[in-house]
Design a protein around this motif. Sequence first.
Motif, PDB file in Angstrom:
ATOM      1  N   ASP A 399       0.820  -1.209   0.000  1.00  0.00           N
ATOM      2  CA  ASP A 399       0.000   0.000   0.000  1.00  0.00           C
ATOM      3  C   ASP A 399       0.858   1.266   0.000  1.00  0.00           C
ATOM      4  OD1 ASP A 399      -2.335  -1.403  -0.071  1.00  0.00           O
ATOM      5  OD2 ASP A 399      -2.673  -1.370   2.101  1.00  0.00           O
ATOM      6  N   ASP A 400       2.141   1.088   0.253  1.00  0.00           N
ATOM      7  CA  ASP A 400       3.072   2.209   0.251  1.00  0.00           C
ATOM      8  C   ASP A 400       3.734   2.287  -1.130  1.00  0.00           C
ATOM      9  OD1 ASP A 400       5.921   3.423   0.690  1.00  0.00           O
ATOM     10  OD2 ASP A 400       4.808   3.965   2.506  1.00  0.00           O
ATOM     11  N   PRO A 401       3.940   3.474  -1.689  1.00  0.00           N
ATOM     12  CA  PRO A 401       4.584   3.598  -3.009  1.00  0.00           C
ATOM     13  C   PRO A 401       5.957   2.924  -3.074  1.00  0.00           C
ATOM     14  CG  PRO A 401       3.666   5.698  -2.321  1.00  0.00           C
ATOM     15  CD  PRO A 401       3.536   4.778  -1.149  1.00  0.00           C
ATOM     16  N   ARG A 402       6.630   2.844  -1.930  1.00  0.00           N
ATOM     17  CA  ARG A 402       7.953   2.215  -1.906  1.00  0.00           C
ATOM     18  C   ARG A 402       7.861   0.691  -1.812  1.00  0.00           C
ATOM     19  NH1 ARG A 402       9.958   5.067   3.430  1.00  0.00           N
ATOM     20  NH2 ARG A 402       7.831   4.376   3.923  1.00  0.00           N
ATOM     21  N   HIS A 403       6.627   0.163  -1.596  1.00  0.00           N
ATOM     22  CA  HIS A 403       6.405  -1.269  -1.342  1.00  0.00           C
ATOM     23  C   HIS A 403       7.188  -1.743  -0.113  1.00  0.00           C
ATOM     24  CE1 HIS A 403       4.194  -1.894  -5.114  1.00  0.00           C
ATOM     25  NE2 HIS A 403       5.026  -0.988  -5.604  1.00  0.00           N
ATOM     26  N   TRP A 404       7.286  -0.849   0.839  1.00  0.00           N
ATOM     27  CA  TRP A 404       7.994  -1.144   2.098  1.00  0.00           C
ATOM     28  C   TRP A 404       7.541  -0.143   3.137  1.00  0.00           C
ATOM     29  CZ3 TRP A 404      11.249   2.048   4.986  1.00  0.00           C
ATOM     30  CH2 TRP A 404      11.883   1.427   6.073  1.00  0.00           C
ATOM     31  N   VAL A 405       7.362  -0.617   4.370  1.00  0.00           N
ATOM     32  CA  VAL A 405       7.045   0.275   5.485  1.00  0.00           C
ATOM     33  C   VAL A 405       7.908  -0.118   6.684  1.00  0.00           C
ATOM     34  CG1 VAL A 405       4.683   0.815   4.807  1.00  0.00           C
ATOM     35  CG2 VAL A 405       5.137  -1.231   6.178  1.00  0.00           C
ATOM     36  N   PRO A 406       8.272   0.835   7.513  1.00  0.00           N
ATOM     37  CA  PRO A 406       9.091   0.521   8.687  1.00  0.00           C
ATOM     38  C   PRO A 406       8.236  -0.064   9.814  1.00  0.00           C
ATOM     39  CG  PRO A 406       8.703   2.871   8.582  1.00  0.00           C
ATOM     40  CD  PRO A 406       8.085   2.292   7.342  1.00  0.00           C
ATOM     41  N   GLN A 407       8.283  -1.373   9.979  1.00  0.00           N
ATOM     42  CA  GLN A 407       7.598  -2.022  11.097  1.00  0.00           C
ATOM     43  C   GLN A 407       8.434  -3.209  11.569  1.00  0.00           C
ATOM     44  OE1 GLN A 407       3.745  -3.683  10.013  1.00  0.00           O
ATOM     45  NE2 GLN A 407       4.507  -4.249   7.977  1.00  0.00           N
ATOM     46  N   LYS A 408       8.190  -3.645  12.815  1.00  0.00           N
ATOM     47  CA  LYS A 408       8.983  -4.735  13.384  1.00  0.00           C
ATOM     48  C   LYS A 408       8.493  -6.091  12.885  1.00  0.00           C
ATOM     49  CE  LYS A 408      10.747  -2.839  17.739  1.00  0.00           C
ATOM     50  NZ  LYS A 408      10.829  -3.059  19.205  1.00  0.00           N
ATOM     51  N   TYR A 409       9.459  -6.962  12.580  1.00  0.00           N
ATOM     52  CA  TYR A 409       9.133  -8.341  12.194  1.00  0.00           C
ATOM     53  C   TYR A 409       9.683  -9.347  13.199  1.00  0.00           C
ATOM     54  CZ  TYR A 409       7.551  -6.310   7.860  1.00  0.00           C
ATOM     55  OH  TYR A 409       6.857  -5.562   6.937  1.00  0.00           O
ATOM     56  N   MET A 410      10.364  -8.861  14.223  1.00  0.00           N
ATOM     57  CA  MET A 410      10.745  -9.648  15.396  1.00  0.00           C
ATOM     58  C   MET A 410      10.504  -8.781  16.626  1.00  0.00           C
ATOM     59  SD  MET A 410      14.274 -11.764  14.522  1.00  0.00           S
ATOM     60  CE  MET A 410      15.157 -10.391  13.782  1.00  0.00           C
ATOM     61  N   THR A 411      10.165  -9.417  17.739  1.00  0.00           N
ATOM     62  CA  THR A 411       9.958  -8.657  18.972  1.00  0.00           C
ATOM     63  C   THR A 411      11.228  -7.908  19.344  1.00  0.00           C
ATOM     64  OG1 THR A 411       8.379 -10.328  19.719  1.00  0.00           O
ATOM     65  CG2 THR A 411       9.258  -8.832  21.380  1.00  0.00           C
ATOM     66  N   VAL A 412      12.361  -8.613  19.251  1.00  0.00           N
ATOM     67  CA  VAL A 412      13.674  -8.008  19.494  1.00  0.00           C
ATOM     68  C   VAL A 412      14.488  -8.181  18.218  1.00  0.00           C
ATOM     69  CG1 VAL A 412      15.760  -8.001  20.901  1.00  0.00           C
ATOM     70  CG2 VAL A 412      13.547  -8.599  21.940  1.00  0.00           C
ATOM     71  N   PRO A 413      14.590  -7.142  17.394  1.00  0.00           N
ATOM     72  CA  PRO A 413      15.334  -7.285  16.138  1.00  0.00           C
ATOM     73  C   PRO A 413      16.767  -7.750  16.374  1.00  0.00           C
ATOM     74  CG  PRO A 413      14.070  -5.253  16.154  1.00  0.00           C
ATOM     75  CD  PRO A 413      13.979  -5.815  17.547  1.00  0.00           C
ATOM     76  N   LYS A 414      17.204  -8.718  15.583  1.00  0.00           N
ATOM     77  CA  LYS A 414      18.554  -9.264  15.707  1.00  0.00           C
ATOM     78  C   LYS A 414      19.062  -9.561  14.306  1.00  0.00           C
ATOM     79  CE  LYS A 414      21.220 -12.999  17.899  1.00  0.00           C
ATOM     80  NZ  LYS A 414      22.158 -12.115  18.605  1.00  0.00           N
ATOM     81  N   ARG A 415      20.325  -9.323  14.093  1.00  0.00           N
ATOM     82  CA  ARG A 415      20.880  -9.498  12.759  1.00  0.00           C
ATOM     83  C   ARG A 415      21.538 -10.869  12.596  1.00  0.00           C
ATOM     84  NH1 ARG A 415      24.748  -5.394   9.533  1.00  0.00           N
ATOM     85  NH2 ARG A 415      24.812  -6.541   7.567  1.00  0.00           N
ATOM     86  N   PHE A 416      21.156 -11.588  11.554  1.00  0.00           N
ATOM     87  CA  PHE A 416      21.753 -12.877  11.221  1.00  0.00           C
ATOM     88  C   PHE A 416      22.420 -12.851   9.841  1.00  0.00           C
ATOM     89  CE2 PHE A 416      18.063 -13.899  13.946  1.00  0.00           C
ATOM     90  CZ  PHE A 416      18.741 -14.489  15.007  1.00  0.00           C
ATOM     91  N   TYR A 417      21.898 -12.049   8.951  1.00  0.00           N
ATOM     92  CA  TYR A 417      22.378 -12.016   7.567  1.00  0.00           C
ATOM     93  C   TYR A 417      23.347 -10.860   7.367  1.00  0.00           C
ATOM     94  CZ  TYR A 417      22.279 -11.296   2.491  1.00  0.00           C
ATOM     95  OH  TYR A 417      22.629 -11.103   1.181  1.00  0.00           O
ATOM     96  N   PHE A 418      24.550 -11.179   6.903  1.00  0.00           N
ATOM     97  CA  PHE A 418      25.564 -10.183   6.609  1.00  0.00           C
ATOM     98  C   PHE A 418      25.957 -10.332   5.139  1.00  0.00           C
ATOM     99  CE2 PHE A 418      25.679 -10.774  11.121  1.00  0.00           C
ATOM    100  CZ  PHE A 418      25.959  -9.519  11.646  1.00  0.00           C
ATOM    101  N   PRO A 419      25.350  -9.565   4.265  1.00  0.00           N
ATOM    102  CA  PRO A 419      25.595  -9.745   2.830  1.00  0.00           C
ATOM    103  C   PRO A 419      27.040  -9.452   2.440  1.00  0.00           C
ATOM    104  CG  PRO A 419      24.361  -7.729   3.231  1.00  0.00           C
ATOM    105  CD  PRO A 419      24.419  -8.462   4.537  1.00  0.00           C
TER     106      PRO A 419
END
Length: 448
Positions: A399-419
């Motif tokens: 629904d956003d023109p960017r096809h992205w919105v800032p919202q949480k997808y984990m209760t506590v965000p944690k990084r696993f992927y390092f491109p």
Amino acid sequence: MSQMQKDLFENYADNIIEESKGSREQGLEIPLAERMRPAKLEDFVGQEHLLGKDKPLRRLLEAGQVPSCILYGPPGSGKTTLVRAMASVTGRKLFEINAVTAKVAQLRDVVDTARNLKRSTGKSAIVFIDEIYHFNKQQQNALLPSVERGDLILVGTTTENPYFEINKTLLSRAIVFELKPLAPGDIEHILFRALRDKEKGLGMFDVVVDEQAVTFISRAAGGDARQALLRLESVVLASVASGKKRVTLEDVVQLAPKSLQIYDKSSDKHYDIISAFIKSMRGSDPDAAVYWLARMVAGGEDIRFIARRMLIFAAEDVGLANPFALVLAEAAASAVDHVGLPEARIILSECAIYLACAEKSNSSYKAIDSALNAIEKGEIQEVPLHLKSHGEGYVYPHDDPRHWVPQKYMTVPKRFYFPGNVGHEWNISKRLQKLWKRYSNKNDNDRN
């Protein structure tokens, strides 16, 4: 014990244990490998990881104990010899069954006989089932109650992976001991012992075998002592038949099959060559990769096995640096399955060269392992309310023109992927840096 069970006892125990002794009288009609099979544990060669001094299995046997177990290993590694040594060392009766020919009724008779023997002597017999993976589920289940109660000690042998081929309920009641292909030095020891033995071996012949010839046989047998003894016996008998008094390296080379000199799927070389193949592709050396591929193809390796390994490599080592690599590997695996040899060699070569030349990244592999490690450590997060199937507050990104919105997808965000920063993954990295603050700093696991 009934008369029928007494007869079974004679057939499956005493006669089998004495079989090799009686058969020796038939001389050379019995293969050298059978004649030279050691009866005592101290004469057993190889498998030091199981039978070396103070190793658990050796201590058990010397204490008179035999656990229900599966001996898993390639042909000629000593599985049957070890089973018979187990019976000899511990003084237990041995019942031998071939899983290929045995019927359920026959199996139940043996189980009943072993149970009655336990009641009368207080000592469990060993029921040895050769190539146990040939037993169907019904046959394997027939053994469960007796193994559970200790009426018998089950010892099965298999050249196939027991974790895939044997009923899990039966496997849970047994220990798996893996036997390895014998080292060339171990096989040399066995061959020289056969050459010295004047009663059961080849010492009865007035023939000298050059040390170089013995060394060649030991190395060419692919860890298979039975194969090595067969070659040695064949070349010695051929020399005797022609009146020769000496066996040279040239005599052995003329006898040895070419395929076994190139590659042996059941030996350590199988693992060494596939390892060299993978590492050559990982190191971006297409010439080395195609050479090791050729070694496998020439040696008769299963082409589907090779294709599967390239599929894994495409995801693990090429990864998102070139996502098309996995597509190509999947197409190659399908094509190989449809086409078969000899044309499949071309498909395998194309895929191997592409994978070797492709840019590399193992970030996806590291990401999933990092996430699994976090879960194993107890980092179990609740699903955020807005992501639950009937939750409220979820914002639909499209629904956003960017096809992205800032919202949480984990209760506590944690990084696993390092491109990585090569190939297609460089573009992925730049996009993620624009979307999430945590991707602007590789060490920051706590921010969105």
